[in-house]
Design a protein around this motif. Structure first.
Motif, PDB file in Angstrom:
ATOM      1  N   PHE A 148      50.963  97.942  58.151  1.00 38.23           N
ATOM      2  CA  PHE A 148      50.507  98.409  59.456  1.00 38.23           C
ATOM      3  C   PHE A 148      51.353  97.816  60.581  1.00 38.23           C
ATOM      4  CE2 PHE A 148      46.785  99.025  56.817  1.00 38.23           C
ATOM      5  CZ  PHE A 148      46.232 100.205  57.304  1.00 38.23           C
ATOM      6  N   PRO A 149      51.664  98.613  61.610  1.00 35.45           N
ATOM      7  CA  PRO A 149      52.433  98.086  62.740  1.00 35.45           C
ATOM      8  C   PRO A 149      51.692  96.976  63.489  1.00 35.45           C
ATOM      9  CG  PRO A 149      51.613 100.304  63.216  1.00 35.45           C
ATOM     10  CD  PRO A 149      51.354 100.050  61.769  1.00 35.45           C
ATOM     11  N   GLU A 150      50.361  97.077  63.543  1.00 36.78           N
ATOM     12  CA  GLU A 150      49.579  96.042  64.235  1.00 36.78           C
ATOM     13  C   GLU A 150      49.747  94.682  63.570  1.00 36.78           C
ATOM     14  OE1 GLU A 150      46.927  99.841  64.511  1.00 36.78           O
ATOM     15  OE2 GLU A 150      48.405  98.969  63.130  1.00 36.78           O
ATOM     16  N   CYS A 151      49.829  94.684  62.254  1.00 38.18           N
ATOM     17  CA  CYS A 151      49.983  93.432  61.514  1.00 38.18           C
ATOM     18  C   CYS A 151      51.358  92.814  61.777  1.00 38.18           C
ATOM     19  CB  CYS A 151      49.783  93.679  60.024  1.00 38.18           C
ATOM     20  SG  CYS A 151      49.763  92.176  59.026  1.00 38.18           S
ATOM     21  N   ALA A 152      52.396  93.651  61.786  1.00 37.74           N
ATOM     22  CA  ALA A 152      53.749  93.156  62.063  1.00 37.74           C
ATOM     23  C   ALA A 152      53.816  92.537  63.450  1.00 37.74           C
ATOM     24  CB  ALA A 152      54.764  94.295  61.940  1.00 37.74           C
TER      25      ALA A 152
ATOM     26  N   THR B 179      57.196  97.699  56.934  1.00 38.90           N
ATOM     27  CA  THR B 179      57.986  98.333  55.874  1.00 38.90           C
ATOM     28  C   THR B 179      57.236  99.457  55.166  1.00 38.90           C
ATOM     29  OG1 THR B 179      57.155  96.778  54.212  1.00 38.90           O
ATOM     30  CG2 THR B 179      59.207  96.180  55.355  1.00 38.90           C
ATOM     31  N   GLY B 180      55.912  99.460  55.256  1.00 40.42           N
ATOM     32  CA  GLY B 180      55.121 100.290  54.364  1.00 40.42           C
ATOM     33  C   GLY B 180      54.882  99.552  53.057  1.00 40.42           C
TER      34      GLY B 180
ATOM     35  N   LEU C 261      48.669 108.528  52.322  1.00 33.63           N
ATOM     36  CA  LEU C 261      49.571 108.809  53.444  1.00 33.63           C
ATOM     37  C   LEU C 261      50.883 109.395  52.935  1.00 33.63           C
ATOM     38  CD1 LEU C 261      50.629 108.598  56.359  1.00 33.63           C
ATOM     39  CD2 LEU C 261      51.092 106.182  55.932  1.00 33.63           C
ATOM     40  N   ALA C 262      51.454 108.767  51.911  1.00 33.07           N
ATOM     41  CA  ALA C 262      52.736 109.233  51.381  1.00 33.07           C
ATOM     42  C   ALA C 262      52.615 110.638  50.798  1.00 33.07           C
ATOM     43  CB  ALA C 262      53.251 108.261  50.322  1.00 33.07           C
TER      44      ALA C 262
ATOM     45  N   VAL D 133      56.810 105.973  58.313  1.00 33.20           N
ATOM     46  CA  VAL D 133      56.957 105.112  57.139  1.00 33.20           C
ATOM     47  C   VAL D 133      55.993 105.570  56.065  1.00 33.20           C
ATOM     48  CG1 VAL D 133      56.758 102.773  56.229  1.00 33.20           C
ATOM     49  CG2 VAL D 133      57.688 103.136  58.514  1.00 33.20           C
ATOM     50  N   LYS D 134      56.511 105.799  54.860  1.00 31.37           N
ATOM     51  CA  LYS D 134      55.641 106.186  53.754  1.00 31.37           C
ATOM     52  C   LYS D 134      55.829 105.193  52.596  1.00 31.37           C
ATOM     53  CE  LYS D 134      55.178 110.977  55.178  1.00 31.37           C
ATOM     54  NZ  LYS D 134      55.978 110.942  56.397  1.00 31.37           N
ATOM     55  N   ASP D 135      56.750 105.481  51.675  1.00 28.98           N
ATOM     56  CA  ASP D 135      57.012 104.554  50.574  1.00 28.98           C
ATOM     57  C   ASP D 135      57.861 103.393  51.084  1.00 28.98           C
ATOM     58  OD1 ASP D 135      57.617 103.234  48.257  1.00 28.98           O
ATOM     59  OD2 ASP D 135      58.517 104.935  47.238  1.00 28.98           O
TER      60      ASP D 135
END
Length: 366
Positions: free
Chosen positions: A156-160, A170-171, A280-281, A349-351
């Motif tokens: 998740f972008p929030e975690c980064a 990264t996904g 999601l992917a 971002v998927k895989d």
């Protein structure tokens, strides 16, 4: 991504993988291991002797498995809270001994309580470590490990953002077989004719009892609109429904899971991070019923709300769940599925396999 990580030749390199306690802390390794082998790594895995990681990893050819002691990191009172810190310390000493013996070039941790002594041991031996956090907020183990890691990959972008300079979105690494499912095989598996949209309900290998019950009570209203493939968990089959037209129940699926995902037009699911990454992917419109706070630390609620904010999913909180509200939510999802599919397709971002491998390669060069 600046380079194809799989193209980086690393003959003679050694990597230590770690993570465990739940399948979610092990499954992403199954995506990385074949690629790491292609890249020439000698692969070692450090876990506990009795954990699920031993069951899932030790049988894989070409992997050397090592056991260390570890204690569970609890947020509630338990007498074991007084003894488990000593097990973690013992595990750190065991990990140091293993690091000195193996002399790995890099360590990759997927989290879980077993990862703490291993990542600390790597740090003490000056072995660079990369961690991965799947949830929106870091779990306790990864919050500790992050202090000793070079980078922390996130789903998740929030975690980064919360992790600052060490965080990199990264996904999640995903198993390649997930993308090889067949809709025709999925229809054959469920005994459906393909004339109606298919709802897949998945609650993990153990199932989700409250969601199972609610879905079955909603079937009279749902089945005229959709076929239902219900993965209800071991021991949770309802024999009274086995001949119900348009309804197929299975305890769980392993090799056939890609086919079940391929046939699904909609998915009803809990909100575990690995499941969300897979859906999601695969661009599957989803209705999420996250585990309530009393049953978890709240990570599934945060995961689900993040997906909802981004327009990737719809959410039904368990405390609001009734056969009526579930039916209404699934009917709305059916109407809005093409809108969700568009948003899912556009998600950047998927895989995360390539991006994680790139971090691993960069860490050992730093």
């Amino acid at each position: 991504m600046t380079e194809n990580a799989s193209a980086v030749k690393t003959n003679g390199k050694k990597i230590v993988l770690t993570g465990g306690g739940t399948a979610g802390h092990v499954t992403p390794h199954l995506s990385l291991i074949p690629r790491l082998k292609e890249m020439g790594y000698e692969i070692h895995y450090i876990g506990t002797e009795a954990g699920i990681e031993h069951q899932m990893i030790a049988k894989i050819p070409g992997i050397t498995y090592h056991s260390v002691k570890s204690g569970k990191l609890r947020r509630y009172f338990s007498l074991q809270n007084f003894t488990d810190p000593f097990r973690v310390i013992a595990g750190a000493f065991q990990s140091v001994a293993l690091m000195r013996k193996l002399k790995p070039d890099v360590c990759f941790s997927k989290g879980g309580f077993v990862s703490v002594p291993v990542v600390v041991g790597a740090w003490l031996c000056r072995v660079p470590a990369v961690c991965h956090e799947s949830d929106l907020t870091p779990g306790l183990a990864n919050r500790i490990c992050a202090k000793f890691a070079t980078k922390v990959a996130t789903t998740f972008p929030e975690c980064a953002q919360a992790l600052g300079e060490k965080g990199v979105m990264t996904g999640t690494p995903l198993r390649p077989e997930l993308f090889k499912g067949s809709r025709a095989a999925g229809l054959a598996l469920a005994g459906f004719d393909g004339q109606k949209p298919v709802l897949l309900m998945t609650g993990g290998s153990l199932g989700a009892q409250s969601v199972n019950k609610c879905l079955r009570e909603a079937l009279p209203r749902l089945l005229p609109q959709m076929d239902v493939l219900h993965l209800c968990g071991k021991g949770n089959l309802d024999e009274s429904l086995k001949d119900l037209k348009g309804y197929c129940q299975k305890e769980f699926l392993s090799e056939e899971m890609p086919d079940a995902l391929a046939v699904a037009d909609l998915v009803l699911s809990r909100a575990g991070s690995n499941t969300l990454s897979e859906l999601l992917a695969l661009q599957k419109p989803m209705l999420l019923v996250p585990y309530p706070l009393g049953a978890s630390r709240g990570d599934q609620i945060e995961n689900a709300k993040s997906y909802q904010r981004q327009g990737l999913a719809r959410v039904l909180m368990q405390e609001d769940m009734t056969p009526e509200t579930m039916t209404q939510a699934l009917e709305t999802l059916l109407k809005e599925r093409h809108e969700l599919e568009k948003t899912l397709k556009e998600y950047p971002v998927k895989d995360g396999t390539d991006a994680v491998l790139e971090l691993i390669v960069k860490a050992q060069k730093a």
